[in-house]
Design a protein around this motif. Structure first.
Motif, short mmCIF file in Angstrom:
data_model
loop_
_atom_site.label_atom_id
_atom_site.label_comp_id
_atom_site.label_asym_id
_atom_site.label_seq_id
_atom_site.Cartn_x
_atom_site.Cartn_y
_atom_site.Cartn_z
N GLN A 174 0.83 -1.20 0.00
CA GLN A 174 0.00 0.00 0.00
C GLN A 174 0.87 1.25 0.00
N PRO A 175 0.65 2.16 -0.96
CA PRO A 175 1.49 3.36 -1.05
C PRO A 175 0.97 4.49 -0.17
N LYS A 176 1.73 5.55 -0.13
CA LYS A 176 1.34 6.77 0.59
C LYS A 176 0.98 7.83 -0.44
N LEU A 177 -0.16 8.50 -0.23
CA LEU A 177 -0.60 9.57 -1.12
C LEU A 177 -0.48 10.90 -0.39
N THR A 178 0.15 11.88 -1.07
CA THR A 178 0.41 13.18 -0.45
C THR A 178 -0.01 14.30 -1.40
N TRP A 179 -0.79 15.26 -0.86
CA TRP A 179 -1.13 16.49 -1.59
C TRP A 179 -0.19 17.60 -1.16
N ARG A 180 0.27 18.41 -2.13
CA ARG A 180 1.11 19.57 -1.82
C ARG A 180 0.70 20.75 -2.69
N ASN A 181 0.93 21.97 -2.16
CA ASN A 181 0.68 23.17 -2.96
C ASN A 181 1.95 23.53 -3.71
N ILE A 187 -0.58 19.37 2.22
CA ILE A 187 -1.95 19.72 2.59
C ILE A 187 -2.55 18.53 3.34
N ARG A 188 -2.87 18.74 4.60
CA ARG A 188 -3.34 17.65 5.44
C ARG A 188 -4.84 17.71 5.72
N ASN A 189 -5.43 18.90 5.58
CA ASN A 189 -6.83 19.07 5.96
C ASN A 189 -7.74 18.94 4.74
N GLY A 190 -8.95 18.39 4.97
CA GLY A 190 -9.99 18.36 3.95
C GLY A 190 -9.81 17.30 2.89
N GLN A 191 -8.96 16.32 3.09
CA GLN A 191 -8.77 15.29 2.09
C GLN A 191 -9.27 13.94 2.58
N GLU A 192 -9.66 13.09 1.62
CA GLU A 192 -10.08 11.73 1.90
C GLU A 192 -9.29 10.77 1.02
N VAL A 193 -8.90 9.60 1.57
CA VAL A 193 -8.10 8.62 0.83
C VAL A 193 -8.79 7.27 0.91
N LEU A 194 -8.85 6.57 -0.24
CA LEU A 194 -9.47 5.25 -0.31
C LEU A 194 -8.51 4.28 -1.00
N ASN A 195 -8.28 3.11 -0.37
CA ASN A 195 -7.41 2.08 -0.93
C ASN A 195 -8.22 0.81 -1.18
N THR A 196 -8.00 0.20 -2.35
CA THR A 196 -8.65 -1.08 -2.69
C THR A 196 -7.61 -2.01 -3.30
N ASP A 198 -6.82 -5.58 -5.78
CA ASP A 198 -7.36 -6.49 -6.79
C ASP A 198 -6.97 -7.92 -6.44
N PRO A 199 -7.43 -8.92 -7.21
CA PRO A 199 -7.11 -10.32 -6.88
C PRO A 199 -5.62 -10.63 -6.87
N GLN A 200 -4.80 -9.86 -7.57
CA GLN A 200 -3.36 -10.08 -7.60
C GLN A 200 -2.64 -9.41 -6.43
N GLY A 201 -3.40 -8.75 -5.58
CA GLY A 201 -2.80 -8.10 -4.43
C GLY A 201 -2.28 -6.70 -4.71
N LEU A 202 -2.52 -6.17 -5.90
CA LEU A 202 -2.08 -4.82 -6.22
C LEU A 202 -3.10 -3.81 -5.71
N VAL A 203 -2.61 -2.70 -5.21
CA VAL A 203 -3.44 -1.72 -4.53
C VAL A 203 -3.72 -0.54 -5.46
N SER A 204 -4.98 -0.10 -5.47
CA SER A 204 -5.39 1.14 -6.14
C SER A 204 -5.69 2.17 -5.06
N VAL A 205 -5.23 3.39 -5.28
CA VAL A 205 -5.42 4.44 -4.29
C VAL A 205 -6.07 5.64 -4.97
N SER A 206 -6.98 6.27 -4.27
CA SER A 206 -7.64 7.48 -4.79
C SER A 206 -7.90 8.42 -3.62
N SER A 207 -7.90 9.71 -3.95
CA SER A 207 -8.12 10.73 -2.93
C SER A 207 -8.80 11.93 -3.57
N TRP A 208 -9.58 12.66 -2.77
CA TRP A 208 -10.22 13.86 -3.26
C TRP A 208 -10.06 14.97 -2.21
N LEU A 209 -10.02 16.21 -2.72
CA LEU A 209 -9.68 17.35 -1.89
C LEU A 209 -10.48 18.56 -2.34
#
Length: 327
Positions: A174-181, A187-196, A198-209
């Motif tokens: 699982q990776p780390k997702l970071t927002w920067r200006n 940027i630490r406030n107001g963001q959401e992160v979702l990790n899922t 797949d069957p091969q064990g690879l992780v998809s990450v998404s975030s919205w701000l």
């Protein structure tokens, strides 16, 4: 005298080193392995460390590297002073070797062309005639995912904010997702992160701000496993805001008004074309009628100007058709 003494010392060292290297295995021994997992990138090579303790010559011993549930089909089997061709797990054939240094107690495994399927627990087992010992080494395979895809949507609730989304796929672990200006400040406030996963064990990450757009402030989204394995994407949120939006008018009302305006223009253009065609047709009919009238008048005028065949003027006197002068 001094040269002779140095020569004796060198001979003594040369004789004692092989003797120490050839010392028999102690009755009992232990294995030394790393405390934490061993990490490597997919496609690279890695060494899984394992040493006997105390250090002694391990060449006469049996060294078996296997997965936790596959003892009888190991990744590597060293026995009778050589690496055995069988039984060996086919997926490791041609990709494994011992790193060297068996005479110094080093029984580490070298694994080439690492894949995602190679991750997990490996067991190092060393067996002598009187004793055996085993220890576990955990391998994690780092897979660098895709470039982050960033997009902007209209923020709910107004306030001049937009919803910026960042997503990336194909990571392990699982990776780390970071927002920067633009100043590089996280940027630490107001963001959401979702990790899922797949069957091969690879992780998809998404975030919205939620972010207030600006003409000079860009945003960056970085997804990373380490400083060496990371991906970054950037975006200028103001580019995606609607420049035609009218304050106080909803998006739906604006679209409806725009559609009606276009429809009105199209209908107006069609009416103009039809009117022009009608005017052209009326002008053509009027012109034809006028041309006929003028032609008729010309013919009648021509007939009035031609003398009648029964009358001629001769020296100012009237003469009939017989040539007699009247009067």
């Amino acid at each position: 005298m001094n040269s002779g003494l140095c020569l004796r010392v060198l001979i003594l060292v040369a004789l004692t080193v092989p003797i120490r290297a050839a010392q028999p295995a102690p009755v009992t021994f232990t294995l030394t392995v790393p405390d934490g997992p061993t990490s490597t990138l997919s496609g690279s090579s890695v060494s899984l460390l394992c040493e006997v303790s105390p250090l002694f010559n391990a060449e006469p011993l049996e060294v078996r590297w296997y997965r936790s549930s596959n003892f009888h089909s190991p990744a590597l089997l060293y026995k009778d002073h050589k690496i055995q061709e069988a039984p060996v797990d086919p997926q490791y054939r041609g990709r494994v070797s011992l790193t060297g240094g068996l005479e110094r107690g080093n029984v580490s495994l070298r694994l080439e062309r690492v894949t995602q399927e190679d991750r997990g627990e490996y067991i190092c087992q060393v067996t002598s005639d009187q004793w055996y010992e085993k220890a576990s080494v955990f391998l994690t395979v780092n897979v660098t995912g895709s470039e982050p895809v960033l997009s902007v949507a209209e923020g709910r609730g107004g306030g001049g904010q937009v919803n910026v989304t960042c997503s990336s796929v194909g990571w392990s672990p699982q990776p780390k997702l970071t927002w920067r200006n633009k100043d590089g400040t996280e940027i630490r406030n107001g963001q959401e992160v979702l990790n899922t996963s797949d069957p091969q064990g690879l992780v998809s990450v998404s975030s919205w701000l939620l972010y207030a757009p600006s003409y000079s402030n860009w945003l960056s989204c970085t997804v990373s496993l380490s400083e060496e394995a990371k991906r970054e994407g950037r975006i200028l949120p103001h580019i995606y805001t609607a420049p035609t939006a009218v304050p106080g008018v909803s998006k739906e009302a604006f679209i409806v008004t725009l559609v009606l305006l276009v429809l009105f223009l199209v209908i107006g253009a069609l009416c103009s074309v039809i009117l022009c065609k009608r005017r052209g047709s009326m002008w053509s009919s009027s012109q034809k009628s006028r041309n006929r009238s003028e032609t008729k008048n010309l013919i009648e005028g021509a007939e009035n100007t031609v003398p009648k065949p029964t009358e001629q003027m001769v020296t100012g006197k009237e003469v009939n058709l017989a040539g007699k002068v009247i009067g």
